[in-house]
Design an enzyme around this catalytic site. Structure first.
Site, PDB file in Angstrom:
ATOM      1  N   GLY A   1       2.441   3.452  -4.747  1.00 52.96           N
ATOM      2  CA  GLY A   1       2.241   3.807  -6.152  1.00 52.96           C
ATOM      3  C   GLY A   1       1.928   2.634  -7.062  1.00 52.96           C
ATOM      4  O   GLY A   1       1.972   2.760  -8.286  1.00 52.96           O
ATOM      5  N   LEU A   2       1.608   1.458  -6.480  1.00 48.64           N
ATOM      6  CA  LEU A   2       1.314   0.297  -7.329  1.00 48.64           C
ATOM      7  C   LEU A   2      -0.189   0.104  -7.540  1.00 48.64           C
ATOM      8  O   LEU A   2      -0.619  -0.918  -8.073  1.00 48.64           O
ATOM      9  CB  LEU A   2       1.927  -0.976  -6.731  1.00 48.64           C
TER      10      LEU A   2
ATOM     11  N   ASP B   1      -4.523   4.773 -13.852  1.00 50.68           N
ATOM     12  CA  ASP B   1      -4.315   3.683 -12.885  1.00 50.68           C
ATOM     13  C   ASP B   1      -5.474   2.698 -12.911  1.00 50.68           C
ATOM     14  O   ASP B   1      -5.282   1.485 -13.056  1.00 50.68           O
ATOM     15  CB  ASP B   1      -4.152   4.241 -11.461  1.00 50.68           C
TER      16      ASP B   1
ATOM     17  N   ALA C   1      -6.978  -1.425  -7.280  1.00 50.40           N
ATOM     18  CA  ALA C   1      -7.110  -2.876  -7.496  1.00 50.40           C
ATOM     19  C   ALA C   1      -8.153  -3.474  -6.539  1.00 50.40           C
ATOM     20  O   ALA C   1      -8.943  -4.341  -6.925  1.00 50.40           O
ATOM     21  CB  ALA C   1      -5.752  -3.561  -7.312  1.00 50.40           C
TER      22      ALA C   1
ATOM     23  N   VAL D   1       0.838  -1.214   0.000  1.00 49.82           N
ATOM     24  CA  VAL D   1       0.000   0.000   0.000  1.00 49.82           C
ATOM     25  C   VAL D   1       0.871   1.262   0.000  1.00 49.82           C
ATOM     26  O   VAL D   1       2.034   1.216   0.387  1.00 49.82           O
ATOM     27  CB  VAL D   1      -0.972   0.048   1.215  1.00 49.82           C
TER      28      VAL D   1
HETATM   29  C1  MEV Z   1      -0.096   7.996 -10.558  1.00 45.85           C
HETATM   30  O1  MEV Z   1       0.015   6.589 -10.634  1.00 45.85           O
HETATM   31  C2  MEV Z   1       0.030   8.611 -11.917  1.00 45.85           C
HETATM   32  C3  MEV Z   1      -0.074  10.118 -11.962  1.00 45.85           C
HETATM   33  O2  MEV Z   1       0.162  10.495 -13.318  1.00 45.85           O
HETATM   34  C4  MEV Z   1      -1.403  10.621 -11.501  1.00 45.85           C
HETATM   35  C5  MEV Z   1      -2.526  10.265 -12.455  1.00 45.85           C
HETATM   36  O3  MEV Z   1      -2.288   9.987 -13.635  1.00 45.85           O
HETATM   37  O4  MEV Z   1      -3.674  10.312 -12.009  1.00 45.85           O
HETATM   38  C6  MEV Z   1       1.001  10.784 -11.113  1.00 45.85           C
END
Ligand code: MEV
Length: 312
Positions: free
Chosen positions: A103-104, A150, A109, A100
């Site tokens: 950034g994954l 994401d 998910a 958690v």
């Molecule tokens: C986050 O995984 C990716 C960013 O570009 C934010 C987004 O696209 O919503 C930083």
């Protein structure tokens, strides 16, 4: 007793993070080695929806009157509303191996897998586009102004060339490729970093626009390099993207350190991935260097190294 299963992978952004918020295309791939698995099974009449989060060791009951309680309740509320059904009696178990706040995409998910499982349990078929739209709603409530990349890569579970307001383009690769996904161990709030980039864009519009334009050129070159299997070029483009993200102020000491370690150890390229200021970075190298690179990165302070593979 009916049992329904659903699952969703983690994700990494290969190129174009942050710029994608402003309409620049970006490339993201699923990380299948880190997944959320959800099992939903019928529960005794009148018990409502009871959730068990194995990873967090939490159990709670879905309350239709308080759907804003948390993202999981929110996605359940949205799915029931879309399906136009009353909450069924269900026991839902959520198990996640996605770290958690790194950034994954662990939150997206969980939303995707829970949403899918609840829809199936209600006997409703939500196609990917519908599920993606619901998960995006949750992302918007918790991440400020997300681009939608994401949730899209996680719901579709395949590599994508993504551009806001454009149809999703799946990417196919010419030959197998493996990225190392390397955790700095520092957590960072994507929402905050995205807000900081927004402020930079407001206070220094020309400087920021130049960076976004340069990132866009890299993303397009990377799209071709990935499809043509040119891994040397791809690595080089990753490192160039990292330099531009540094100028966008979203790197950190730890990310820069691990990028340098990877390059010194012979990687084709390396960059931060996702929101930045912590979280994960990614590395591309020849297949036979992956083990040595993983060792070097762990010795240099990385707390975890996963692999993300793509096959033709
Ligand atoms: C986050 O995984 C990716 C960013 O570009 C934010 C987004 O696209 O919503 C930083």
């Amino acid at each position: 007793m009916e049992i329904v299963k659903a699952s969703a992978p983690g994700k990494v952004i290969l190129f174009g993070e942050h710029a994608v918020v402003y309409g620049v295309p970006a490339i993201a791939i699923p990380v299948h080695d880190a997944r959320v698995t959800v099992v939903a099974q019928d529960a005794p009449l009148g018990s409502g929806i009871v959730l068990h989060n194995v990873t967090l060791r939490e159990t709670w009951a879905f309350d239709p009157a308080v759907v804003n309680a948390n993202p999981v309740s929110q996605i359940i509320g949205l799915v029931l509303h879309a399906a136009n059904v009353q909450p069924p009696d269900l026991s839902i178990t959520i198990d996640s191996s996605i770290p958690v706040a790194s950034g994954l995409g662990s939150g997206a998910a969980v939303s995707a897998a829970v949403g899918d499982a609840v829809a199936q349990s209600c006997g409703v078929t939500l196609d990917r586009e519908q599920l993606n739209a619901l998960v995006y709603e949750i992302e918007k409530q918790h991440h400020g102004t997300p681009s939608g990349i994401d949730n899209t890569v996680i719901v579709y579970q395949q590599p994508i060339f993504f551009r806001r307001e454009h149809p999703i383009e799946p990417i196919s690769v010419l030959r197998p490729i493996t990225f190392l996904v390397v955790d700095t161990g520092c957590s960072a709030t994507t929402k905050q970093v995205v807000a900081d980039v927004r402020r930079l864009r407001e206070t220094q519009p020309r400087f920021t626009q130049t960076l976004l334009t340069e990132i866009e050129a890299l993303v397009n070159l990377a799209h071709t390099a990935l499809s043509e299997g040119d891994h040397h070029l791809l690595g080089n483009l990753m490192t160039q993207n990292h330099r531009l993200l540094q100028s966008l102020t979203v790197s950190s000491y730890e990310l820069d350190h691990l990028v340098n370690v990877a390059l010194d150890a012979g990687a084709y390229g390396a960059k931060l991935s996702g929101g930045g200021r912590g979280g994960n970075m990614i590395v591309l190298s020849s297949e036979d260097r992956l083990d040595d690179l993983s060792t070097a990165l762990l010795e240099a302070g990385a707390v975890r190294v996963l692999r993300a593979n793509l096959s033709p």
